[in-house]
Design a protein around this motif. Structure first.
Motif, PDB file in Angstrom:
ATOM      1  N   LYS B  23       0.820  -1.211   0.000  1.00 42.69           N
ATOM      2  CA  LYS B  23       0.000   0.000   0.000  1.00 42.69           C
ATOM      3  C   LYS B  23       0.853   1.260   0.000  1.00 42.69           C
ATOM      4  CE  LYS B  23      -3.862  -2.244   2.263  1.00 42.69           C
ATOM      5  NZ  LYS B  23      -4.439  -2.591   3.580  1.00 42.69           N
ATOM      6  N   ALA B  24       1.927   1.217   0.721  1.00 41.72           N
ATOM      7  CA  ALA B  24       2.806   2.391   0.790  1.00 41.72           C
ATOM      8  C   ALA B  24       3.327   2.727  -0.602  1.00 41.72           C
ATOM      9  CB  ALA B  24       3.969   2.122   1.729  1.00 41.72           C
ATOM     10  N   LEU B  25       3.703   1.703  -1.322  1.00 45.28           N
ATOM     11  CA  LEU B  25       4.250   1.948  -2.659  1.00 45.28           C
ATOM     12  C   LEU B  25       3.192   2.510  -3.593  1.00 45.28           C
ATOM     13  CD1 LEU B  25       6.497  -1.206  -3.080  1.00 45.28           C
ATOM     14  CD2 LEU B  25       7.202   1.160  -2.781  1.00 45.28           C
ATOM     15  N   LYS B  26       1.954   2.240  -3.270  1.00 44.03           N
ATOM     16  CA  LYS B  26       0.869   2.764  -4.096  1.00 44.03           C
ATOM     17  C   LYS B  26       0.325   4.066  -3.524  1.00 44.03           C
ATOM     18  CE  LYS B  26      -1.055  -0.720  -6.586  1.00 44.03           C
ATOM     19  NZ  LYS B  26       0.143  -1.382  -7.055  1.00 44.03           N
ATOM     20  N   ASP B  27       1.020   4.618  -2.557  1.00 45.00           N
ATOM     21  CA  ASP B  27       0.627   5.896  -1.972  1.00 45.00           C
ATOM     22  C   ASP B  27      -0.774   5.865  -1.394  1.00 45.00           C
ATOM     23  OD1 ASP B  27       2.251   8.040  -1.588  1.00 45.00           O
ATOM     24  OD2 ASP B  27       2.468   8.413  -3.728  1.00 45.00           O
ATOM     25  N   SER B  28      -1.105   4.751  -0.776  1.00 46.53           N
ATOM     26  CA  SER B  28      -2.424   4.640  -0.172  1.00 46.53           C
ATOM     27  C   SER B  28      -2.524   5.558   1.041  1.00 46.53           C
ATOM     28  CB  SER B  28      -2.659   3.187   0.255  1.00 46.53           C
ATOM     29  OG  SER B  28      -3.675   3.121   1.219  1.00 46.53           O
ATOM     30  N   VAL B  29      -3.673   6.199   1.194  1.00 44.22           N
ATOM     31  CA  VAL B  29      -3.858   7.103   2.339  1.00 44.22           C
ATOM     32  C   VAL B  29      -3.931   6.333   3.641  1.00 44.22           C
ATOM     33  CG1 VAL B  29      -4.935   9.026   1.141  1.00 44.22           C
ATOM     34  CG2 VAL B  29      -6.314   7.068   1.869  1.00 44.22           C
TER      35      VAL B  29
END
Lengths: 343, 343
Positions: B23-29
């Motif tokens: 998720k971090a790599l996908k810039d998830s909020v």
DNA sequence: GAACCTTACGCAAACGTTTGCGTGTGGAAA
DNA sequence: TTTCCACACGCAAACGTTTGCGTAAGGTTC
């Protein structure tokens, strides 16, 4: 529309577990003969084929070779691919071909794309732009991730890996020698700019042959062509009123273009000017007069490259750590364009 | 030797869960800014690239187009591939190229291999042997499993799918008309045996043109060549003492071979015999005299084929159920081989 | 009838991702 | 102090395989 049938679906239909189906299809003794037959019949009926993707993921290898070449519409490179495919198919490998279009960026993109799971190793001839930029990080990165790379034709000296090349200088020397041997004295060369590795090597071979015959090299006999696609104007300009009796062209296109220009000037090939090319493609073979040339044996190169790669892929650590450079023999193909009457 | 870095490894190093990394790599909020930055920095450092195989498995699509052609060392087919690659790269697709080598078996094997997970859809020109055998089960099977197929050039009428072709008959008619228009009356045709679809169509176009001009067709002006690789002997035999003033050849090779044979017979092209070919390859362009020909626009064919396929792959059901046949325009390229002086 | 052995199968983990949902922690509001 | 709510993260399932190991059922042996 049917979807692809999976083990799971077969298992459900037959009311057994997935592992039973898997084992049955592999004729495992763990499974009763009865069940085995039932499963196999069902699988055949529904045309079951194991999913390659799942297998690749599980086995951590794709059984696929990535080939990246500078141009796809190019006779020599396609013959190399032909050779690669031959070996690959024999050994159960698939081949993915990408063209870099001589662009550094596209080469990097293709390589990264294939490297992230699509291929186990690479066979590569680098783009013109890459040779110019001297940026090889993508190749080094790929290798450092444990994927073997085999370079061919347009190789990079700085990179340590398996390589398949021809002795370009020697081939060029042979070509030039042939011209000298049939009595030519004023031999021009049509070559590429120096950053193209093979062009430079062929130029060197030409010079070496001249020196061996004690013929001084003349600046005015050397044309280094920058823009291959528009070589005609450069060649026209170069050949204007030039007093020569032979031309050595480092590729087919230069050779036939020169022939064309000479034809326009009313000069006869081979009687007024002999021509020798490099690469035995269809142009050389079918041109009138047919062109004497140096054969690069593209298919052999592909075969050797594929073998080297597969050895690395399937070899143990010992093999893995050792890099080989295979030099494919070139040979002179005598045709009409160098048949002097005075010979 | 470094191995490829995975989410799991990043997760372990950073002491977070795999999903957090993903998720971090996908810039998830969902993930704090702090963690996101840390993960991204780490990923960049270790040159993380998501594994395509895993993605393919998860998404049930590979973002790969399978191209199967009869020959890889073939100018026309490679130009088509060039077009396919252009579109594919733009749309984020990869291209796998396989050659069937004109063998039915290899076509089937390649198709099944690619169909079992490696490609989402196909662009295909069928092998000679397949046209002869009329066995299309592999294509039908592939389509029934939900994978779209686009046929090009050597297509199959019986199969309902998207197709990209040229109007071979019309192109041949145009070619023949051109010969008639410059005053030729005794026009021979060098064509293939009838089971090659494009060959037959071009023969038909030739006949149609003659009929339109009220010129009776003559058996003796028609040569159907069986073995393309050895066409020279057949052409030589055919042309011996034949009284003709023009030749229409259905491909480049036949055209240049005819030119060569004529040259040996001391006949001049175009003055004694005009020649027109089919397919605008390098041979036609660089031959002396350069050959008038019908351009097939291979790159355009590839572009259109790729677009059709990607439309199917990304389209909704409505689009999926409708099949289109795109006809690419041919055009006549005037060159020297039909420049009669009497013109 | 107890102990043991085959036989024939299922469970579960693993390959590397993504993503909906559940949950623990902390602070703020009442 | 209790209640509630964001926030930030982890769990687990899923994609389709393979395979080591566990185990139930049934048969054999004494």
């Amino acid at each position: 529309m049917k979807q692809k049938v999976t083990l799971k679906q077969i298992a459900k239909e037959l009311d057994v577990s997935i592992s039973t189906v898997s084992k049955a299809l592999k004729d495992s003794v763990e499974i009763s003969l009865d069940t085995r037959q039932k499963v196999k019949a069902f699988a055949k009926l529904y045309n079951y084929k194991p999913n390659n993707i799942a297998l690749s993921l599980k086995n951590r290898k794709t059984k696929t070779i990535g080939v990246i070449i500078p141009e796809i519409v190019h006779h020599f490179f396609t013959t190399v691919i032909g050779g690669v495919e031959k070996v690959a198919n024999e050994k159960g490998y698939n081949v993915i071909i990408c063209s870099s279009n001589n662009s550094f960026d596209k080469e990097v993109i293709n390589m990264e794309m294939l490297a992230s799971g699509s291929a186990d190793g690479f066979i590569l001839s680098v783009a013109k732009e890459t040779q110019l930029k001297k940026d090889y990080h993508h190749i080094e990165e790929t290798m450092s991730q444990g994927m073997p790379v085999v370079l061919f034709d347009r190789i990079i000296d700085e990179i340590v890996c398996d390589k398949v090349i021809i002795d370009d200088a020697k081939g060029a020397q042979t070509a030039t020698n042939h011209l000298l041997s049939i009595g030519c004295k004023k031999i021009a060369i049509l070559t590429t700019v120096d950053y193209i590795s093979v062009g430079k090597l062929r130029t060197n071979g030409y010079l070496r042959a001249l020196r061996a015959y004690d013929i001084p090299e003349k600046e005015e006999y050397i044309l280094k062509i920058e823009d291959i696609d528009n070589c005609e104007s450069e060649i026209k300009e170069f050949l204007k009123d030039k007093d020569i009796d032979a031309i050595f062209a480092v590729n087919e296109l230069f050779a036939v273009t020169a022939a064309k220009v000479l034809d326009e000037h009313g000069k006869k090939v081979p009687d007024d000017v002999a021509i020798i090319g490099f690469t035995d493609g269809i142009l050389s073979k079918h041109f009138i007069p047919s062109l004497t040339t140096i054969s690069q044996h593209g298919e052999d190169m592909g075969i050797r490259a594929a073998k080297l790669l597969i050895d690395k892929l399937e070899g143990d650590e010992a093999v893995t750590e050792e890099y080989r450079t295979v030099i494919i023999d070139t040979n002179l193909i005598h045709r009409q364009s160098t048949k002097k009457n005075k010979e």
